[in-house]
Scaffold this motif. Structure first.
Motif, PDB file in Angstrom:
ATOM      1  N   GLN A 110      42.806 -19.252 -15.467  1.00 60.20           N
ATOM      2  CA  GLN A 110      44.137 -19.572 -14.903  1.00 60.20           C
ATOM      3  C   GLN A 110      45.220 -19.360 -15.970  1.00 60.20           C
ATOM      4  OE1 GLN A 110      45.206 -21.204 -11.914  1.00 60.20           O
ATOM      5  NE2 GLN A 110      43.325 -21.949 -10.945  1.00 60.20           N
ATOM      6  N   PRO A 148      51.475 -20.352  -6.261  1.00 64.15           N
ATOM      7  CA  PRO A 148      50.245 -20.442  -5.459  1.00 64.15           C
ATOM      8  C   PRO A 148      49.009 -20.719  -6.325  1.00 64.15           C
ATOM      9  CG  PRO A 148      51.422 -18.401  -4.987  1.00 64.15           C
ATOM     10  CD  PRO A 148      52.154 -19.050  -6.096  1.00 64.15           C
ATOM     11  N   TYR A 149      49.063 -20.314  -7.612  1.00 66.81           N
ATOM     12  CA  TYR A 149      47.871 -20.561  -8.442  1.00 66.81           C
ATOM     13  C   TYR A 149      47.737 -22.048  -8.779  1.00 66.81           C
ATOM     14  CZ  TYR A 149      46.786 -15.658  -8.889  1.00 66.81           C
ATOM     15  OH  TYR A 149      46.411 -14.368  -8.599  1.00 66.81           O
ATOM     16  N   ARG A 181      45.496 -23.961  -6.598  1.00 67.92           N
ATOM     17  CA  ARG A 181      44.029 -23.829  -6.736  1.00 67.92           C
ATOM     18  C   ARG A 181      43.505 -24.600  -7.937  1.00 67.92           C
ATOM     19  NH1 ARG A 181      46.629 -20.504  -3.454  1.00 67.92           N
ATOM     20  NH2 ARG A 181      45.280 -19.705  -1.816  1.00 67.92           N
ATOM     21  N   TYR A 231      42.155 -28.637  -6.087  1.00 64.09           N
ATOM     22  CA  TYR A 231      42.354 -28.218  -4.693  1.00 64.09           C
ATOM     23  C   TYR A 231      42.358 -29.360  -3.699  1.00 64.09           C
ATOM     24  CZ  TYR A 231      37.413 -27.751  -5.998  1.00 64.09           C
ATOM     25  OH  TYR A 231      36.173 -27.911  -6.556  1.00 64.09           O
ATOM     26  N   ILE A 232      42.273 -30.613  -4.153  1.00 62.50           N
ATOM     27  CA  ILE A 232      42.413 -31.705  -3.177  1.00 62.50           C
ATOM     28  C   ILE A 232      43.867 -32.169  -3.143  1.00 62.50           C
ATOM     29  CG2 ILE A 232      41.686 -34.056  -2.644  1.00 62.50           C
ATOM     30  CD1 ILE A 232      39.024 -33.386  -3.904  1.00 62.50           C
ATOM     31  N   MET A 242      45.583 -26.765   3.017  1.00 62.53           N
ATOM     32  CA  MET A 242      45.170 -27.210   1.683  1.00 62.53           C
ATOM     33  C   MET A 242      46.044 -26.589   0.601  1.00 62.53           C
ATOM     34  SD  MET A 242      41.071 -27.194   1.548  1.00 62.53           S
ATOM     35  CE  MET A 242      40.795 -27.147  -0.202  1.00 62.53           C
ATOM     36  N   MET A 243      46.377 -25.286   0.745  1.00 59.20           N
ATOM     37  CA  MET A 243      47.088 -24.610  -0.348  1.00 59.20           C
ATOM     38  C   MET A 243      48.563 -24.522   0.058  1.00 59.20           C
ATOM     39  SD  MET A 243      44.685 -24.089  -2.386  1.00 59.20           S
ATOM     40  CE  MET A 243      42.934 -24.360  -2.295  1.00 59.20           C
ATOM     41  N   ARG A 259      39.713 -25.001 -15.120  1.00 60.49           N
ATOM     42  CA  ARG A 259      40.913 -24.160 -15.014  1.00 60.49           C
ATOM     43  C   ARG A 259      40.534 -22.688 -14.916  1.00 60.49           C
ATOM     44  NH1 ARG A 259      41.910 -27.923 -18.513  1.00 60.49           N
ATOM     45  NH2 ARG A 259      41.241 -26.642 -20.253  1.00 60.49           N
TER      46      ARG A 259
END
Lengths: 383, 155, 180, 192, 372
Positions: free
Chosen positions: E53, E67-68, E71, E74-75, E156-157, E372
């Motif tokens: 990342q 957007p990264y 991730r 992710y919760i 989620m995202m 990461r």
């Protein structure tokens, strides 16, 4: 409807009579025995199909979702599909597994399960073999599964199975003691080990009213005996992957699954026979009463499985030896006292005396527990 | 807040060359060899008991390791220590003995940036596997990594 | 005391068990109707929470970021996209490849080829946000699974996106605008 | 054996085979047991697909077995990094035959957002034969269910005659890659 | 819990709770040396989900990084967005309108409830409940994810926050739906407590297990519910009072005997506090702008900045070094769970295999953020 009551018994007599016409007597008896064995095995397979489906639907309903409902109408044929898939799966024997033990274990797990079926009184006169040492036979046979699961754990040469195997030995041996002790209270009242006479002994009042505490101890240790619900340490999914049946696939795993579910049903059936008065019941035919009571207790098993977390191995041992065994001994002593005191005085004093006795035991336990908690709190504060 | 800390540090360590860098987050730049003394002083005397983050940055002329220190009792405001190390042989003293929380963070900076930490209990790679060559977060490392056979076919 | 906590826990699961049957009976005709319109349970409603996917489908919100679609100008029937490539530059993974056609169709640039590689797309919507001509939008489409990847099943070209544009926004106004 | 008898015999044989196939495939289709194995964010959408709202236990897939031995579907849900790839391929090898692979999410299909980076494998089909691709990042639980339905249709299309796993000579063992100094190296052409 | 040296010569076996294990919350591996069932030594191995990342962060422009951040953990994607976006706003001195601040707080507090419910569900899964508490938690999470999907477009995202506010305003049907969900939350938390808090088996399994004294917790730089369960009053929402947290009154629950059971109680209490914050935010939310017009090619000024927020798992910080170009020069993520794991070997020594699973569940790790 007396005809319905002992439908199966009349059926067997009629077949026996029909065979006896043109076969010598011994041949007819032999065929009858083979027929009952076949009928028991078919009954076991049908029960497992029904239980597996019932378990997944009921646990689904506990979690606000449907269980399998797309395979047959309402998902009835789910286990048929599972069985087909499992039998056609590739049978893997891991390279470094101990081949003989690995393949022997699933057979050795299923055999005792079917043996116990012989002694269960499904209805009036509907028992395959009315042994007069019925309950002793059950205890003896059910301890065979311990060795079989240990074989499975050791045979698959996998660290997780080894842990699972070790746990099973510790758990099943230390839970047989309270199971037998609490069942002794019942046997003391009826005076005989045979399950048929135990059921007859409960025609007037089921033993659960006489010994509620005995039933509780029996129920808890029976669950532990079958590795279900709060005591499913040997195949603890979250800690040691799948415990002793980590390495088993396809048909061999189907055997373990078969044994596990039928053991659970049998334990529920025995509990119903010993404490709820097997097939005793007012109007319905006896075998219907038997299944009603067995499935009622099986529902409680599923209910516990859907809700409770698992105990740790040393707490499990502690519960058995420090709590259940002494309680079972006290219960045995008090029940013996009550039985002798109200020897010939009829039913009512017996029920009254045992309820009072049970109340006293429970009160004693509560007081000791409260005292122990206060003592522990003082020790903690001091430390 | 970190201004007074800087003043007290200068009194405490007159001979070391400390520098106060202005900016959104004011920082104190420290030499590598007396980092450990300054850090122990900050921890014991000035109550900076919480090391939040250890970061490595690869500047064109030098490597820099940045420590964010907080004191849980007094309150807000990170105290930022910046230590620079040479480009060829980056070596910085490890602070694991003062704050055990720095253990994994220093291993990660070593793994991705290649800055060694003297005195670290077991300085191994933590995110990549042992036999890996190269430190990915350096500017000269391509983002695709070095192509291997499995890699070329598929992309 | 020993056992009371366990009984309280058991009562909670039993309540859920009973409520699923109660909710089934209450909504009996709707629940098993062939085209049962599954709707999102109100927070205070209890009971069965399952949406039986193939028969009952949840209805997507207007802003749902599903597969992409290209809009066409309803009057002149020319795709709004001018092949400028801003969306390709804004995409963090670079899944969009645009080639602009040389000759203009009556005064407006038109993309010669436009390919969207579904297999690596993030569905993050930065391309839709950055499109100055309002040509690229999301559809509520999420069923995109395929059997193969080698023959380009997961790379959508212009006409497939335009087809979706016709399907979900025939008049040129995507679901996002309809909602405001 | 004249032409007509041959045809009649073929038809009769097919009738038997198709009925067996029908039952065999119906059994396998309606009890596909996925492996309880999740890598990243897609694993969480898989758990949501198993949860109460999109319950895939309805399809008979409730037994999320943690061991590879009892699973027949490997859902690669999440980013397959180079450090994790050997484990994923070994898990696939440990699964008993008729096994299927479902690549869930952009990361499993092609490396997704982390495509072409030093520690991510560009899609699991570099090492495993994938049966169904479910794109999305992460795909909605319903999209995963649609993937399962596609897999069921595919299983129903197979016959015992041509199924590779009953052949003796077909070797379906995938080679396990090794972690080399620069990245993953297949045991075949290890050039170090 | 010291191990008694017995004359019996016993061998220790090393058990590999490998990257694929039902209760390691993803691809996390622990090499455990066991003496019987008691743990002698535990060595965590990570990196199975290292997705580069930080290297990608340097390749992407500032906007492409948002957007990264979804991730990472992710919760709770909304709180990752908030941390990154506020770091860039501090770097580029961007003012955020009032309504956008309130929307952000509402989204982040909803994420905190979702994260704590799932963490408790996962802990109970590891203790052996057959998925029932987890599915109740996921049911509640589905209702909150519907809100996120209605507002941001994805469950989620979310990718919902931008520098200087949020991507677009709340849809018309959002507020009534939010009010009904928030009104139903206390009932859910009470039911969760009734199911679990007094459960004797849960108490025996969790009390006195994995005790983390306060000074050790601070020394190991633990943050979040793990630290507060060890009795240290340190909540970055109160300490830094970033964004508009100073307008809400909520209190910070603390643990008393620092074990797994206290971490469970602290998370339950924090869910109640988040409901309190949500109720106040719903009343005070003003009308108005939600975002600030930024140039299409966004170049923040030179300099380096570190900004941290109280994410549901602990202190999530972003350290950005900008050289004035469109891409960050250095993009560092201070991940709370990666650093909280440092204390795991210390906590697990002397316990049983079943306790390691409970302790790991109580630390509540998510591998996207750890590696990461």
């Amino acid at each position: 409807m007396p005809f319905l009551n002992d439908l199966f018994v009349n059926l067997s007599y009629w077949i026996h009579g029909f065979l006896a016409r043109f076969l010598p007597l011994w041949a007819a008896d032999l065929i009858m025995m083979l027929l009952t064995i076949a009928c028991l095995i078919v009954f076991a397979l049908i029960t497992i199909m029904f239980i597996n489906w019932l378990e997944r639907k009921v646990i689904g309903r506990f979690q606000d979702r449907y269980g399998p409902n797309r395979v047959g109408p309402l998902g009835i044929l789910q286990f048929v599909a599972d069985a087909i898939k499992m039998f056609t799966k590739e049978d893997i024997t891991p390279a470094n597994a101990d081949r003989v033990i690995f393949n022997l274990a699933p057979v050795m797990v299923v055999v005792p399960t079917f043996l116990i079926l012989a002694v269960l009184p499904f209805g009036r006169g509907m028992v395959a073999a009315d042994l007069n040492i019925g309950f002793l036979y059950i205890v003896a046979i059910s301890s065979l599964t311990t060795i079989a699961i240990l074989l499975a754990g050791w045979g698959s040469r996998n660290k997780y199975s080894l842990l699972g195997g070790m746990r099973v030995v510790a758990q099943m041996i230390s839970y047989e003691v309270p199971m037998v002790l609490s069942a002794l209270g019942v046997i003391m009242l009826t005076g005989s080990l045979s399950l048929v006479s135990i059921v007859e002994g409960q025609s007037r009042v089921p033993f659960i009213l006489l010994q509620p505490l005995g039933f509780l101890i029996y129920f808890i240790s029976a669950i532990a005996e079958v590795n279900r619900a709060p005591f499913d340490l040997p195949e603890a999914e979250s800690e040691i992957i799948a415990g002793y049946h980590t390495e088993y696939s396809g048909m061999k795993y189907a055997m373990f699954l078969l044994a596990e579910y039928i053991n659970a049903f049998i334990v529920a059936a025995i509990a119903a026979t010993l404490f709820l008065g097997g097939w005793q019941g007012p109007s319905l035919p006896p075998y219907v009463w038997f299944f009603l009571k067995a499935y009622a207790i099986y529902f409680v098993l599923m209910w516990l499985r859907g809700t409770l977390p698992r105990l740790r191995i040393d707490q499990l041992m502690g519960l058995a030896w420090k709590f259940l065994v002494p309680l079972a001994l006290v219960n045995l002593l008090v029940m013996g006292l009550v039985a002798t005191l109200t020897q010939g005085k009829g039913l009512f004093p017996l029920v009254l005396a045992s309820l009072v006795a049970n109340g006293l035991i429970v009160a004693a336990v509560v007081i000791i527990y409260a005292f122990a908690m206060r003592r522990r709190r003082q020790v903690e504060v001091a430390a | 807040m970190s201004r007074e800390v800087y003043e007290r540090l200068v009194e405490e360590f007159p001979e070391t060359s400390l520098e106060y860098l202005e900016g959104k987050d004011p920082a104190i730049s420290v030499k590598a060899d007396d980092l450990f003394e300054v850090a122990r002083h900050l921890k014991e005397k000035q109550g900076y008991d919480y090391l939040s983050a250890v970061t490595g940055v690869d500047y064109p002329d030098r490597f820099e390791v940045i420590y964010h220190l907080y004191s849980m009792k007094e309150g807000p405001g990170p105290l930022i220590l910046k230590v620079s190390a040479s480009k060829e042989e980056p070596e910085v003293p490890s602070l694991v003995s003062l704050w055990p929380g720095a253990n994994f963070q220093e291993r990660e900076v070593y793994d991705l940036m290649g800055i060694r930490f003297a005195g670290h209990p077991d300085l191994k790679r933590i995110l990549l596997w042992e036999g890996y060559e190269g430190h990915p977060l350096r500017k000269d490392f391509p983002i695709e990594g070095y192509q291997t056979i499995g890699q070329e076919e598929s992309s | 005391m020993l056992g009371l906590g366990i009984l309280k826990g058991l009562s909670v699961t039993l309540r859920h068990f009973v409520e699923t049957y109660v909710s089934d009976l209450k909504r009996f005709p709707h629940r098993y109707a062939p085209q049962g319109r599954a709707r999102r349970l109100r927070p205070t409603e209890r009971g069965i929470f399952t949406v039986q996917y193939p028969e009952e489908r949840l209805e997507m919100f207007p802003r749902f970021r599903g597969a992409l679609m290209q809009l066409t100008n309803p009057e002149t029937d020319i795709p709004k996209c001018t092949g400028c490539g801003i969306c390709a530059r804004f995409c963090p993974v670079g899944v969009i490849e645009v080639v602009r056609a040389e000759e203009k169709r009556d005064g407006q640039y038109v993309p010669q080829s436009y390919s969207w590689d579904l297999s690596a797309c993030l569905f993050c919507g930065l391309c839709v946000e950055s499109c100055p001509f309002g040509a690229l939008y999301h559809t509520p489409e999420y069923e995109l699974s395929t059997y193969g990847r080698q023959k380009g099943e997961l790379i959508y070209d212009l006409d497939r996106l335009l087809a979706w544009g016709q399907k979900y926004a025939p008049l040129g106004t995507p679901p996002v605008e309809q909602e405001e | 054996m004249t032409e007509e008898e041959h045809i009649a015999e073929q038809i009769r044989r097919n009738i038997i085979i198709t009925t067996i196939d029908k039952i065999y495939n119906w059994g396998r289709r309606s009890s596909v047991w996925p492996m309880g194995f999740g890598l990243a964010c897609c694993a969480f959408e898989m758990i949501c697909a198993a949860a109460s709202r999109f319950d895939f236990a309805r399809f008979g897939m409730e037994m999320m077995r943690p061991t590879p031995r009892q699973a027949d579907l490997l859902i690669v849900s999440g980013t397959v990094t180079k450090k994790m790839a050997p484990q994923v391929v070994r898990l696939y090898d440990q699964m008993p035959e008729p096994k299927y692979v479902l690549a869930m999410g952009a990361c499993a299909i092609s490396g997704g957002p982390f495509k072409d980076t030093y520690n991510v494998v560009n899609g699991i089909d570099t090492y495993l034969p994938v049966d169904v691709y479910v794109p999305g990042c992460p795909p909605r639980p319903e999209a995963l269910l649609e993937g399962f339905i596609k897999l069921h249709q595919m299983i129903e299309g197979q016959t015992i005659l041509t199924s590779p796993w009953y052949r003796k000579e077909v070797e379906r063992e995938m080679p396990v890659p090794i972690l080399g100094p620069r990245g993953l190296v297949l045991p075949g052409e290890g050039h170090e | 819990m010291q191990t008694v040296e017995t004359r019996l010569r016993t061998e220790t076996i090393t058990l590999n709770m490998g990257p694929q294990h039902p209760s390691t919350h993803g691809v996390f591996r622990m090499i455990i040396t066991l003496d019987g069932e008691t743990i002698v030594d535990l060595e965590p191995v990570m990196g199975y989900l290292h997705r580069c990342q930080e290297k990608i962060g340097e390749r992407n422009t500032y906007l492409q990084n948002i957007p990264y951040t979804d991730r990472l953990d992710y919760i709770c994607s909304m709180s990752n967005n908030l941390a990154y976006v506020m770091a860039v706003e501090k770097l580029a001195q961007i003012e955020v309108p009032e309504r956008a601040e309130y929307i952000r707080i509402i989204m982040v507090e909803l994420t905190r409830i979702v994260n704590h419910a799932v963490a408790i569900g996962a802990l109970l899964n590891d203790l052996g409940c057959f998925f029932t508490p987890m599915l109740y938690a996921l049911e509640e999470r589905e209702r909150i994810l519907d809100l996120f999907e209605m507002a941001s477009g994805s469950r989620m995202m979310c990718n919902y926050m931008r520098f200087g506010g949020v991507r677009y305003d709340l849809p018309p049907g959002f507020m009534p739906e939010l009010k009904s969900v928030v009104a139903a939350l206390p009932a859910f938390i009470d039911e969760f407590e009734r199911l679990l808090t007094d459960n004797e088996i849960m108490r025996i399994r969790c009390q006195g297990v994995g005790i983390l004294p306060p000074d050790v917790a601070v020394g190991y730089s633990c943050t979040g519910p793990l630290l507060r369960a060890s009795g240290v009053d340190y909540d970055i929402r109160k300490v830094d009072s970033y964004s508009i947290y100073d307008r809400f009154d909520f209190d910070v629950p603390l643990g008393t005997n620092y074990d797994v059971y206290d971490r469970y109680l602290v998370r339950i209490e924090e869910m109640r506090q988040s409901v309190r914050i949500l109720e106040q935010a719903i009343e005070q939310i003003p009308e108005g702008e939600v975002s600030v017009k930024l140039p299409r090619v966004f170049k923040p000024p030179e300099g380096d900045v570190y900004h941290r927020i109280e994410s549901p798992k602990g202190e999530l910080g972003f350290y950005l070094v900008s050289d004035g170009s469109t891409n960050p020069y250095r993009y560092k993520i201070r991940s709370p769970t990666f650093i909280n794991l440092t204390v795991l070997p210390e906590l697990c020594k002397g316990h049983k295999v079943a306790d390691v699973v409970a302790i790991l569940g109580s630390i509540d790790i998510v591998l996207g953020e750890v590696d990461r």
